[in-house]
Design a protein around this motif. Structure first.
Motif, PDB file in Angstrom:
ATOM      1  N   LYS A   7       0.874  -1.364  -0.192  1.00 10.95           N
ATOM      2  CA  LYS A   7       0.078   0.029  -0.199  1.00 10.95           C
ATOM      3  C   LYS A   7       1.077   0.879   0.089  1.00 10.95           C
ATOM      4  O   LYS A   7       1.604   1.517   0.790  1.00 10.95           O
ATOM      5  CB  LYS A   7      -0.838   0.131   1.328  1.00 10.95           C
ATOM      6  CG  LYS A   7      -1.956  -1.252   1.304  1.00 10.95           C
ATOM      7  CD  LYS A   7      -2.915  -1.157  -0.039  1.00 10.95           C
ATOM      8  CE  LYS A   7      -3.869  -2.188   0.242  1.00 10.95           C
ATOM      9  NZ  LYS A   7      -4.889  -2.652  -0.902  1.00 10.95           N
ATOM     10  N   THR A   8       0.749   1.848  -1.264  1.00 10.69           N
ATOM     11  CA  THR A   8       1.737   3.315  -1.108  1.00 10.69           C
ATOM     12  C   THR A   8       1.093   4.157  -2.279  1.00 10.69           C
ATOM     13  O   THR A   8       0.101   3.825  -2.664  1.00 10.69           O
ATOM     14  CB  THR A   8       2.878   2.901  -1.804  1.00 10.69           C
ATOM     15  OG1 THR A   8       3.831   4.018  -1.757  1.00 10.69           O
ATOM     16  CG2 THR A   8       2.862   2.108  -3.144  1.00 10.69           C
ATOM     17  N   LYS A   9       1.390   5.412  -2.111  1.00 12.45           N
ATOM     18  CA  LYS A   9       1.043   6.604  -2.909  1.00 12.45           C
ATOM     19  C   LYS A   9       1.445   6.274  -4.475  1.00 12.45           C
ATOM     20  O   LYS A   9       0.934   6.774  -5.451  1.00 12.45           O
ATOM     21  CB  LYS A   9       1.235   7.853  -2.488  1.00 12.45           C
ATOM     22  CG  LYS A   9       0.642   8.249  -1.127  1.00 12.45           C
ATOM     23  CD  LYS A   9       0.961   9.574  -0.660  1.00 12.45           C
ATOM     24  CE  LYS A   9       0.162   9.832   0.765  1.00 12.45           C
ATOM     25  NZ  LYS A   9       0.886  11.076   0.972  1.00 12.45           N
ATOM     26  N   ASP A  10       2.425   5.414  -4.615  1.00 10.58           N
ATOM     27  CA  ASP A  10       2.890   5.229  -6.064  1.00 10.58           C
ATOM     28  C   ASP A  10       2.187   4.148  -6.464  1.00 10.58           C
ATOM     29  O   ASP A  10       2.724   2.767  -6.330  1.00 10.58           O
ATOM     30  CB  ASP A  10       4.605   5.053  -5.784  1.00 10.58           C
ATOM     31  CG  ASP A  10       5.214   5.031  -7.062  1.00 10.58           C
ATOM     32  OD1 ASP A  10       4.660   4.476  -8.100  1.00 10.58           O
ATOM     33  OD2 ASP A  10       6.403   5.536  -7.278  1.00 10.58           O
ATOM     34  N   GLN A  11       1.532   4.222  -7.614  1.00  7.28           N
ATOM     35  CA  GLN A  11       0.779   3.137  -8.161  1.00  7.28           C
ATOM     36  C   GLN A  11       1.717   2.097  -9.029  1.00  7.28           C
ATOM     37  O   GLN A  11       1.543   0.974  -9.008  1.00  7.28           O
ATOM     38  CB  GLN A  11       0.039   3.624  -9.286  1.00  7.28           C
ATOM     39  CG  GLN A  11      -1.045   2.783  -9.983  1.00  7.28           C
ATOM     40  CD  GLN A  11      -2.099   2.064  -8.774  1.00  7.28           C
ATOM     41  OE1 GLN A  11      -2.537   2.686  -7.978  1.00  7.28           O
ATOM     42  NE2 GLN A  11      -2.072   0.657  -8.924  1.00  7.28           N
ATOM     43  N   HIS A  12       2.839   2.767  -9.267  1.00  2.67           N
ATOM     44  CA  HIS A  12       3.727   1.672 -10.194  1.00  2.67           C
ATOM     45  C   HIS A  12       4.459   0.622  -9.269  1.00  2.67           C
ATOM     46  O   HIS A  12       4.612  -0.528  -9.420  1.00  2.67           O
ATOM     47  CB  HIS A  12       4.994   2.606 -10.770  1.00  2.67           C
ATOM     48  CG  HIS A  12       4.539   3.499 -12.092  1.00  2.67           C
ATOM     49  ND1 HIS A  12       3.852   2.815 -12.982  1.00  2.67           N
ATOM     50  CD2 HIS A  12       4.844   4.537 -12.165  1.00  2.67           C
ATOM     51  CE1 HIS A  12       3.741   3.895 -13.807  1.00  2.67           C
ATOM     52  NE2 HIS A  12       4.310   4.916 -13.514  1.00  2.67           N
ATOM     53  N   GLU A  14       2.859  -0.447  -6.583  1.00  5.91           N
ATOM     54  CA  GLU A  14       1.807  -1.296  -6.143  1.00  5.91           C
ATOM     55  C   GLU A  14       1.656  -2.555  -7.273  1.00  5.91           C
ATOM     56  O   GLU A  14       1.525  -3.658  -7.139  1.00  5.91           O
ATOM     57  CB  GLU A  14       0.539  -0.648  -5.862  1.00  5.91           C
ATOM     58  CG  GLU A  14       0.570   0.070  -4.935  1.00  5.91           C
ATOM     59  CD  GLU A  14      -0.766   0.603  -4.354  1.00  5.91           C
ATOM     60  OE1 GLU A  14      -1.898   0.094  -4.839  1.00  5.91           O
ATOM     61  OE2 GLU A  14      -1.001   1.607  -3.455  1.00  5.91           O
ATOM     62  N   ASN A  15       1.916  -1.964  -8.735  1.00 10.86           N
ATOM     63  CA  ASN A  15       1.636  -2.862  -9.788  1.00 10.86           C
ATOM     64  C   ASN A  15       2.825  -3.725 -10.000  1.00 10.86           C
ATOM     65  O   ASN A  15       2.775  -4.962 -10.257  1.00 10.86           O
ATOM     66  CB  ASN A  15       1.491  -2.088 -11.052  1.00 10.86           C
ATOM     67  CG  ASN A  15       0.003  -1.112 -11.179  1.00 10.86           C
ATOM     68  OD1 ASN A  15      -0.873  -1.635 -10.170  1.00 10.86           O
ATOM     69  ND2 ASN A  15       0.015  -0.183 -11.853  1.00 10.86           N
ATOM     70  N   LYS A  18       2.825  -6.528  -7.436  1.00 12.75           N
ATOM     71  CA  LYS A  18       1.723  -7.722  -7.765  1.00 12.75           C
ATOM     72  C   LYS A  18       2.332  -8.735  -8.675  1.00 12.75           C
ATOM     73  O   LYS A  18       1.892  -9.721  -8.637  1.00 12.75           O
ATOM     74  CB  LYS A  18       0.513  -7.057  -8.565  1.00 12.75           C
ATOM     75  CG  LYS A  18      -0.253  -6.105  -7.420  1.00 12.75           C
ATOM     76  CD  LYS A  18      -1.450  -5.409  -8.282  1.00 12.75           C
ATOM     77  CE  LYS A  18      -2.381  -4.553  -7.380  1.00 12.75           C
ATOM     78  NZ  LYS A  18      -3.336  -3.960  -7.982  1.00 12.75           N
ATOM     79  N   HIS A  70       5.519   2.121 -19.259  1.00 11.56           N
ATOM     80  CA  HIS A  70       5.320   3.264 -18.627  1.00 11.56           C
ATOM     81  C   HIS A  70       6.668   4.057 -18.605  1.00 11.56           C
ATOM     82  O   HIS A  70       6.542   4.820 -17.539  1.00 11.56           O
ATOM     83  CB  HIS A  70       4.886   2.720 -17.129  1.00 11.56           C
ATOM     84  CG  HIS A  70       3.510   2.183 -17.108  1.00 11.56           C
ATOM     85  ND1 HIS A  70       3.495   0.954 -17.338  1.00 11.56           N
ATOM     86  CD2 HIS A  70       2.274   2.778 -17.041  1.00 11.56           C
ATOM     87  CE1 HIS A  70       2.248   0.613 -17.212  1.00 11.56           C
ATOM     88  NE2 HIS A  70       1.425   1.825 -17.021  1.00 11.56           N
TER      89      HIS A  70
END
Length: 484
Positions: A7-12, A14-15, A18, A70
């Motif tokens: 859980k972090t503010k950086d979506q990259h 988190e992705n 996964k 990205h």
């Protein structure tokens, strides 16, 4: 074990988490990233964006594809033992650590080959097959901890490359993830000398700028029937240097022919594996011959005679394997041993013609005097692969800059006598500008054009191997204008 989400503010972040299975396979907090801000070249440090730990080639491909889509810069990292800064994240890269991909996948003794993942430790391969009478020849000094994937990236050598060659001579095939995430196989069946372009040769030594190797087919060798090792002490560096040339001129090709000067000897004797070298000698040679039993004694006799003709103070043959191993342990701690006599050191990696050894060592001595810094020499004398170690104290203002300048001048000397700026450590960021010592702008552009075919967006390990933009860019621009 349950997968823990990130859980972090950086979506990259988190992705990417996964892709590799959750929080246990990614680092992204500053305190965790500090351990990855450099490799064995500690003068430059940069924090990565994150470090991910894939467990398979498929996960590597997914990470690379995500980064490419990205526009996230990325690079691969093995054990981090590289000495030229090749794994330093200059651009805040996502580091793809291959240390979890560490399996020995197969051994084919009949065809003398093995298949490993990139994180497999170099020396562990020999340990895994030695009971069957085989070994893996490339033996860099860090072989107890460096990875074969890293060896491929840098085209690593070692003490025994005089006779057996460097890493590229032992690579039969590989699986590679290209910078767009595509996975390709190159001669993975290990066929000798396949037709077409030598992509194995191109990728080996490309320093992680063309692709990420995820599987490697290597050549393994039968253990030599016999081996003997000689240790020789000299009162003059010039006598030891001439003995090196005389041994090769006599038609003997040792498995290894190593040399250390007085400062290097001081270091190894102060470190973990001292053997009692005399403190007042100027140089020593460590010479090993191997092969079939018939003929070994004759080669040793000739080597002893060469050393005596060159005024050796003392020369001896290892009496047993235990003594031989002590001598080699002492030699292989050479770089790290400098920490016992200096707060900091910078290791260089030039190559020269053997005949130029006395001249080059004298010029390195002059560079040492010019900068007021001690320079230890410990190197593969048989093939002219020098390793001047510039000793300095980074706590003293200006000494780091002096060490870098001294190291660069050592490489200029190597280039001046017809040699090269690197033999096994790679260019990385350390020697980028020194590439101009041996290549013209046009030759550098030809090489970066090849890189652009594999790595068109330059997201993979950018800023390594080639000089920073400047005159080369002007030449490239002019060429494009001519084509209009």
């Amino acid at each position: 074990m349950a997968v823990k989400d990130v859980k972090t503010k950086d979506q990259h972040i988190e992705n990417l988490a996964k892709i590799v299975g959750g929080a246990q396979s990614i680092l992204y907090k500053k305190e965790d990233l500090l351990a990855y801000d450099c490799d064995g070249f500690t003068i430059h440090r940069h924090l990565p964006k994150a470090v991910v730990f894939p467990k398979s080639a498929e996960e590597v491909a997914q990470i690379v594809k995500y980064c490419n889509e990205h526009d996230l810069p990325f690079l691969a990292r093995g054990a981090g033992t590289g000495l030229s800064g090749g794994a330093i994240p200059l651009n805040g890269e996502v580091i793809i650590s291959l240390t979890k991909m560490k399996r020995l996948l197969s051994v084919d003794l009949e065809n003398r080959r093995a298949v490993v993942e990139p994180g497999f430790i170099n020396l562990k391969l020999t340990h895994s097959i030695s009971n069957k009478g085989y070994y893996y020849a490339p033996d860099p000094s860090s072989q107890y901890c460096c990875t074969i994937g890293g060896n491929v990236a840098e085209n690593a050598g070692g003490a025994h490359c005089l006779k057996y060659g460097v890493t590229t001579n032992h690579i039969l095939g590989m699986e590679v993830v290209l910078p767009n995430g595509e996975m390709i196989e190159i001669n993975t069946n290990g066929v000798l000398d396949p037709p077409g372009y030598d992509l194995l040769g191109l990728l080996t030594g490309s320093e992680g700028t063309l692709g990420i190797v995820t599987k490697i087919t290597v050549r393994i060798l039968k253990n030599p029937e016999a081996k003997q090792t000689v240790l020789a002490y000299f009162d003059k560096v010039s006598d030891a240097s001439q003995a090196v040339s005389d041994i090769i001129s006599a038609g003997i090709v040792p498995a290894a022919l190593e040399m250390m000067d007085k400062t290097a000897i001081e270091g190894v004797e102060a470190a973990a594996f001292p053997v009692g070298h005399p403190k007042d000698i100027e140089a020593l040679l460590l010479i090993e011959v191997d092969g079939i039993s018939a003929g070994i004694d004759e080669q040793i006799h000739e080597i002893l005679e060469v050393c005596r003709r060159r005024n050796v103070r003392e020369v001896k043959v290892a009496q047993d394997e235990k003594e031989r191993e002590r001598w080699w342990a002492n030699r292989k701690t050479g770089f790290g041993a400098m920490g016992a006599i200096s707060p900091d050191y910078l290791v260089q990696d030039g190559v020269i013609p053997r005949s130029k050894l006395p001249e080059v060592l004298e010029r390195i001595k002059q560079i040492s005097e010019k900068y007021g810094l001690r320079i230890a020499n410990i190197f593969h004398a048989g093939d002219g692969n020098l390793h001047p170690l510039v000793l300095f104290d980074a706590r003293k203002p200006g000494e780091t800059e002096k060490a870098l300048a001294a190291g660069s001048e050592c490489l200029q000397v190597c280039a001046d006598v017809g040699g090269s700026i690197t033999g096994e450590h790679g260019v990385g960021i350390e020697k980028r500008e020194e590439m101009r010592f041996i290549f013209t702008d046009e030759e550098i552009i030809a090489q970066t054009n090849i890189r652009d075919v594999f790595n068109p967006k330059n997201l993979l390990n950018a800023g390594k191997l080639f000089p920073t933009p400047g005159r080369c860019v002007e030449v490239k621009r002019n060429e494009k204008e001519k084509m209009k």
